[in-house]
Write an enzyme that holds these catalytic residues in place. Structure first.
Site: not given
Ligand SMILES: [Zn+2]
Lengths: 269, 79
Positions: A265-266, B16-18
């Site tokens: 993920c980011d 979106i993550c995180p």
């Protein structure tokens, strides 16, 4: 190579050092270093190398500057949001020191281009934020016989090591044979990082790079330095070369560059 | 678990993550101990990561249920 009058002034604090001198400064100006990632680690690395007069600095990053980067990626400013990181970085580095030839690679680093890129340089710096890239750089450095200056971050912790597999040392795979399984306890907090911790580790990567170019002191080869910023403690453990290592061991199974995929993920350094 | 009193709500379906957890954490910080936060989030990464991160910080996940399609609602009791 002759230092100009301006260069003598610019690098006077280097030249004054018995271990550096004019000869060392000329080595730096002739050196070619490849920094992968100009984020949390790569920013201080590139800044200090450029300031030091490191002649040719390759920088690779396929990301664009995001507002959430600015808390730690000190090469990029608020006005740079949306720009490719490589462009934002080159702008600052050239302003800092016009002696430095900054070469940018905006494309993704892959198994198909990595060896060609690494080949052009003396030293490779890993300022990446993921295991696939770390393995890719490790393997490319092994096959191309280049020194790898590795750094990694986690929240308040950082680690640093230098791999000189071509001189008989261990490689990154000796330390981490496999990508740690995702989903053991990964949580969103893993994306948390105290910005200055990135600066500390990145700056130490720059120090190891400069030592390597100058051929002075003792490199952090076959050693892993870990830092905990909360207790401000530093620890160094030995890394043993693994005879069973799939890459640099006695019966290697990795005979060319392979692709590694990891979901992410980011989360970035 | 439907009888939990909800003290605050947050919709993180667009994050979106995180940032999903960042928004959730900030909301929890404005609440007091024992209060309940209802989080609307998407299936996949947010649904996997947010409850786990919340629990790691000591809060209690009271309920997780599907709202519609890939949208879920979770109830968190602040520690
Ligand atoms: Zn190895």
């Amino acid at each position: 190579m002759r230092l100009t009058e301006e260069q003598i002034y610019r690098y006077s604090r280097h030249i004054l050092l018995p271990e550096v001198g004019g000869v060392g400064q000329e080595k730096l100006l002739r050196a070619k270093v490849f920094c992968v990632g100009v984020g949390g680690l790569g920013s201080p690395v590139a800044l200090y190398l450029a300031a030091a007069g490191l002649g040719t600095l390759g920088i690779a990053d396929s990301d664009q500057v995001d507002i959430s980067n600015l808390q730690r990626q000190v090469l990029h400013y608020t006005d740079d949001i949306g720009k490719p990181k490589t462009h934002s970085a080159r702008e600052k580095l050239q302003k800092l020191n016009p002696d430095v030839n900054v070469i940018v690679y905006k494309d993704l680093i892959t198994m198909d281009n990595i060896r060609e890129l690494v080949k052009e340089y003396d030293i490779v710096i890993d300022g990446s934020d993921n295991f696939p890239t770390r393995y890719l750089l490790n393997d490319a450095c092994y096959f191309e016989k280049k020194t790898l200056i590795s750094g990694a971050l986690f929240q308040f912790e950082g680690q640093l090591s230098v791999f000189k597999t071509h001189k008989g040392g261990a490689c990154y795979r000796c330390l981490y044979p496999e990508i740690p399984p995702k989903g053991m306890v990964p949580t969103c907090e893993e994306a948390g990082i105290l910005g200055a911790v990135a600066g500390t580790i990145g700056t130490m990567q720059a120090v190891e790079t400069l030592k390597e170019v100058l051929d002075i002191g003792e490199p952090l080869v076959d050693k892993l330095l870990t830092m905990n910023a909360l207790s401000m403690s530093f620890n160094t453990v030995k890394i043993t070369k693994d005879p069973e290592c799939h890459l640099c061991g006695e019966n290697p199974t990795i005979l060319s560059i392979e692709e590694y995929k990891e979901h992410s993920c980011d989360i970035e350094d | 678990m439907e009888n939990n009193k909800v003290n605050a709500q947050i919709d993180i379906t667009k994050e979106i993550c995180p940032m999903t957890f960042v928004k959730t954490k900030l909301k929890l910080e404005t609440m007091s101990s024992g209060q309940v936060l209802e989080v609307t989030l998407r299936e996949g990464e947010p649904l996997i990561n947010v409850p786990r991160s919340v629990e790691q910080e000591g809060h209690k996940v009271l309920d997780i249920h599907r709202e519609e399609g890939d949208v879920f609602k979770i109830l968190i009791e602040r520690c």
